[in-house]
Each structure stands twice: as C-alpha cells, then as structure tokens.
Write an enzyme that holds these catalytic residues in place. Structure first.
Site, PDB file in Angstrom:
ATOM      1  N   GLU A  37       0.821  -1.095   0.047  1.00 22.87           N
ATOM      2  CA  GLU A  37       0.135   0.020   0.149  1.00 22.87           C
ATOM      3  C   GLU A  37       1.016   1.332   0.067  1.00 22.87           C
ATOM      4  OE1 GLU A  37      -3.955   1.906   2.307  1.00 22.87           O
ATOM      5  OE2 GLU A  37      -2.713   0.529   3.220  1.00 22.87           O
ATOM      6  N   ARG A 263       6.571 -14.365   9.221  1.00 21.94           N
ATOM      7  CA  ARG A 263       6.955 -12.882   9.384  1.00 21.94           C
ATOM      8  C   ARG A 263       8.425 -12.674  10.023  1.00 21.94           C
ATOM      9  NH1 ARG A 263       3.078  -8.139  11.150  1.00 21.94           N
ATOM     10  NH2 ARG A 263       4.986  -6.470  11.207  1.00 21.94           N
ATOM     11  N   LYS A 273       4.329   0.280  10.558  1.00 20.73           N
ATOM     12  CA  LYS A 273       4.392   1.838  10.010  1.00 20.73           C
ATOM     13  C   LYS A 273       3.834   2.806  10.972  1.00 20.73           C
ATOM     14  CE  LYS A 273       3.360   0.402   5.494  1.00 20.73           C
ATOM     15  NZ  LYS A 273       2.297   0.525   4.214  1.00 20.73           N
TER      16      LYS A 273
END
Length: 559
Positions: A37, A263, A273
């Site tokens: 994104e 992950r 973020k």
C-alpha cells in the site's frame, strides 16, 4: 547450484508449491506479486516478502509483479509509489514492465460487488462502526445478524448504486459479504467489502467515492493479473478463507492460491508503520531515510548494499512461523559484502596532535600503504607523512593498565605503514590538565616496507598527516531501541524506549586525503573503526559527512 537456489532445496514454501503443482497445475505460467500500500516506505520486512515472491517466480520460470494496493485515498500518495519503485529496483528485484495499480481495476471491483449482490451474497448495511463491532461477537461468542441482512436484491442494488453516486456521507452505509455470523473465524462474519470515502484519489481523482476493502480487492486483483500464487505473511492466514470465498462465489476459472510464510522480526527493530510514523513526525529521527530506521531508504543512506541485504535474507532461508532473527546476522552479512569492495583509509575520530621532533620541519614523504582488504585488486595507495600528525586520543595513555599495547610515555609503537615512534613528552593545558599534544621521536631505520627486522613492538596505531588531513563529521549509530527484542506491530507507544545514544555526532574528525573527492554513498573502511559511507543528505562541497555503516570488532574497547 547457486547460493540462492541452494536455499530453495530447504525452502518449505518451494516444496509445498512443487507438491501442489504436481497434483494440480495451472494452464498459465507461475506468477507472483508484491502488493504494497503506498502509504509509507518499504522496510526490511518488506524486503523479505519481496524476496520470497520474486524468488518463487524465478525458480518456477515465471514472472513477478509489483502491484500497488491503492484503494484508500485517505492514506496514499504518489511520493510513496515512486519511492517503493526506486527501492525495489535498488534492492535488485526489478519488476520491469510488470508494475500495476489496484485503482486501475475500479470498474472490475464494482462489477464483482454487483455480481455478489445479484447472487444474494452481499448486502448494504446501515450499522454504525460501533454497532458493527457489537454485532460481530468475540472469539468465544457468535455474532448476530445485522437487521439489514435480509434486504432484497433489488433494494441492495439501488442502495449500492446510490453509494457509488455519492448520495450518502462516509460511514453511513457499507457493503458487506453475506457469509456466516456464527463462523469461528471472525474474518468470515459478514466482512465489509466496500466503504464510502469522499476524498480525491491520487490516480483516479474524484471518479469514485466508494472503495473496496483489501480482503475483497486482493483476490480479484490477483485473478485479473493471472497471479498463480499469492504469497502472504502469516497474519493473512485467517483471511485465506475469505480470499477463497470471493474467488469461488465469482466463479473465476483456475483461481490463484494464497499461501503464507513466516514473518521476519529482528532483535531491537520495530517495523510497524504506525511506530515509524511516530518517530518521524515526533522528531525522534531525521526523516524516513534516517540511517537508524529499518526502512530501505534508511539502510541505503546508512551505506548498506543491496547484495548484503539479499545475502542476509538468503541466510535466513524460508521462515514457516513467526521468527526473530538476531540483527548481528545482518551486520555479519554486511561486513562480508563490504570487505572485498571498499578501500581502506586511516581516519582519526578524536584527534590528538603528535609532533615528531626529530623529523625535518619541512619534511614530506609519500608512503605506499596496502588496503586493509582481502581483495588484492584494490591495490595500494600513497599517503602523505609529515612532522605533525594526528593519532586517536584513545591510543595514548599516561598510566596504562596491563595489556595496553598502544602509545604511552617512554614507550614505542608502530605507526601503520610508517615508522616506530617513542613518546618523549606530554603537553597539557595549564588550566584543565587535558593533554593537548605529544612530542615524539621516530626511528628512520624502522620504515615499513624496507625489510626492517630489528626490534619488535606489539602495537600498531593509525594516524593522518596534520597538514594533509581532510576534516569531516562522522555519525556513529547504535541500535535505535533500548530493548534487544523484536517488537510486534502496534503494541503501545515505543517512543520512550528510543536509545538516546543511538546517534553520536563526531565533529572535526581527521581523515587521510584520499577521501577528498569522495562521492555520496561511496564507501570506505576506516582502519580499526569500521565501514563508513558518505552521507548523501548532509555532505556539501565544503564538508564531508560520513555515516558509520557497521563497526569492526575492537577487543580492547570491549574490555
């Protein structure tokens, strides 16, 4: 077999896909994608995901797509798009012509939603966000059906059209998939698939005021592009049933398959973020490219190389579950990559003036010094030597403890690539008592490279000629966080755990003249200090600024 492919033999994801393709292959070539994104910058975790998708596509002779998940105009910006493209290419995973945008599929998303409504598989819901959370239930309690769940197909089509036409304000209505409010998987409890957002989009402008949720757009995007395997990190495992539900209900042929990998977490590093934005906007760091941040832009500015990052990811191999890797492995890969690529120079970070009293006052000679590298092609360099030099302040002690093999009063030490010197006198400031300079003598018979085989000394220290040294500022970096554990995303406020000594700025360091014409991002090994890179932001024509990429191990300072 090359280094990359040797890891694939142990890669559980590669094994899984191979076994699946043996049983049920596709009528098209392998195709994977990385779908960021554009609301922030890539970080080391992103690099791992990019590598995973790119490597699988390469191994199966397929293609790799970069696709921007840009279906939320409130957060996304073209500057992030450009930065992500630049970073991916710099890392070495260039998608070539295969760069796509989710926003280009807006008509397809809308038509898919209409199809689900006509099939009785989606409905417009008027519950507020708070009411929806209440109706959703919990992990131990089933959800409740929305009072709007049984609207007719005709009413839902009309309401959804009005949503598209901008009749309603944001949050007034949403489109939800009609699945099962009693599902043990909360993701399947009639998830929202479309919402109203009255904001201009960076690509489509004001063409749309409704936007699909990622879980709805994701499988449709994959199907449009011919993706075969959607490789996601583990947090999307619970979303896979919804991914498959959308593809099944839309009756798409040869639907793509979502599979998950572990992950990557690093000790002492946070990649959230939200947290990174806190650091940047709160002024705790020097922007998104701050060399202390785990962003790709931060790594690049600090002086990391693409090869070192890829080597680090390959060393980790395939992660199946949540895994924490010690950041020292990244440092190791960095040193291994830099040691054969960088010229070594002598740099004195905390200079102490040394006058060699028996050296001619106007004397000057150029000494040939070999690079401190295993790469013989880097050769030797010429370094000026004169009567006045600088040495590292920590390389002299008046009253040294046992085991100190550097310079001390009435003792001898070797100057790297030059001569033996003996300290004869210590000059101090009359007011502070601080040592301001040393007076030493040299033995001209001990010149390096002349075959001298006389007495030996245990210590060798570096130096620079005072008249020829370049003055520079040096930024020394330590771990950004005081904690040495990996932080999971979005857990609390981490700004009070920032290491106040994560950046130390050393001004007026003295470095040998060979770096005078250094270019931004050019890298050097500073003898005994570590690897350094020219900072592209703060370096000017009048002053060079170096960032320490990674230190060398110094056994004495550790003691």
């Amino acid at each position: 077999m090359d280094h990359e492919n040797s890891h694939l033999t142990e890669n559980y994801l590669y094994k899984l896909i191979s076994e699946e393709l043996e049983k049920d292959t596709f009528g098209r070539e392998m195709c994977t994608r990385f779908p960021p994104e554009p609301n922030g910058y890539l970080h080391i975790g992103s690099a791992y995901a990019i590598h995973t998708n790119h490597t699988m596509a390469k191994k199966f002779n397929g293609t790799f797509h970069l696709r921007f998940d840009d279906t939320n105009p409130l957060k996304e910006d073209l500057k992030y798009v450009n930065a992500i493209i630049e970073d991916i290419k710099w890392l070495g995973y260039d998608p070539g012509e295969h760069i796509y945008y989710g926003s280009d599929y807006s008509d397809e998303f809308y038509n898919a939603a209409v199809t689900l409504i006509k099939q009785g598989k989606a409905y417009v819901c008027d519950l507020s966000p708070d009411e929806m959370r209440e109706y959703r239930g919990t992990l131990t309690e089933s959800g409740k059906n929305s009072p709007y769940r049984d609207r007719s197909v005709e009413e839902n089509l009309e309401l959804f059209l009005h949503m598209k036409q901008g009749v309603y304000p944001a949050s007034a209505k949403v489109l939800r998939a009609k699945i099962d409010m009693k599902s043990p998987n909360l993701t399947m409890r009639d998830p929202v698939i479309y919402r109203i957002i009255h904001a201009a989009h960076y690509r489509t402008g004001n063409d749309w005021c409704i936007y699909p949720m990622y879980d709805f757009a994701h499988p449709i995007q994959d199907a449009i592009e011919g993706i075969t395997y959607s490789l996601c990190s583990l947090e999307f495992r619970d979303h896979r049933p919804l991914y498959e539900w959308v593809l099944h209900e839309l009756k798409l042929p040869e639907p793509p398959r979502q599979r998950e990998f572990g992950r990557l977490n690093l000790t002492g590093v946070v990649t959230s973020k939200r947290f990174l934005r806190q650091l940047v906007e709160g002024g705790h760091v020097d922007g998104w490219d701050d060399p202390r941040l785990p962003t790709i832009r931060g790594f690049r500015r600090r002086g990391f190389t693409p090869d070192s990052i890829r080597s680090f990811i390959e060393e980790i191999g395939s992660i199946r579950a949540y895994s924490t890797v010690d950041i020292s492995l990244l440092d190791h890969c960095l040193r291994q990559d830099l040691k054969d690529k960088t010229n070594s120079v002598m740099a004195v970070l905390q200079p102490l003036k040394v006058v060699i009293t028996n050296y001619p006052e106007d004397g000057l000679e150029w000494l040939s010094i070999e690079n401190n590298s295993e790469n013989e092609s880097l050769g030797r360099r010429e370094v000026p030597f004169s009567r006045t030099i600088y040495i590292e302040r920590s390389d002299f002690m008046e009253n040294p403890p046992k085991g100190f093999h550097r310079l001390t009063l009435n003792a001898e030490v070797r100057l790297k690539g030059a001569y033996f010197i003996t300290c004869e006198e210590v000059i101090k400031d009359a007011n502070t008592g601080e040592i301001t300079e040393l007076h030493c003598t040299y033995d001209p018979l001990t010149k390096s490279g002349t075959g001298f085989t006389g007495r030996k000394v245990k210590g060798t220290i570096h130096w620079v000629s005072a008249d020829h040294a370049v003055t520079a500022d040096v930024h020394l970096y330590e771990k950004l966080l005081l904690d040495q554990v990996a932080a999971q995303d979005d857990e609390g406020d981490w700004t009070d755990r920032v290491n106040p000594e994560s950046l130390v700025i050393v001004q007026d360091a003295k470095i040998e003249s060979s770096i005078a014409e250094a270019l931004p991002e050019q890298k050097f090994q500073f003898f005994r200090h570590g690897y350094f890179s020219v900072d592209p932001r703060y370096t000017t024509a009048d002053r060079i600024v170096f960032n320490r990429i990674v230190p060398l191990k110094d056994s004495w300072n550790k003691r």
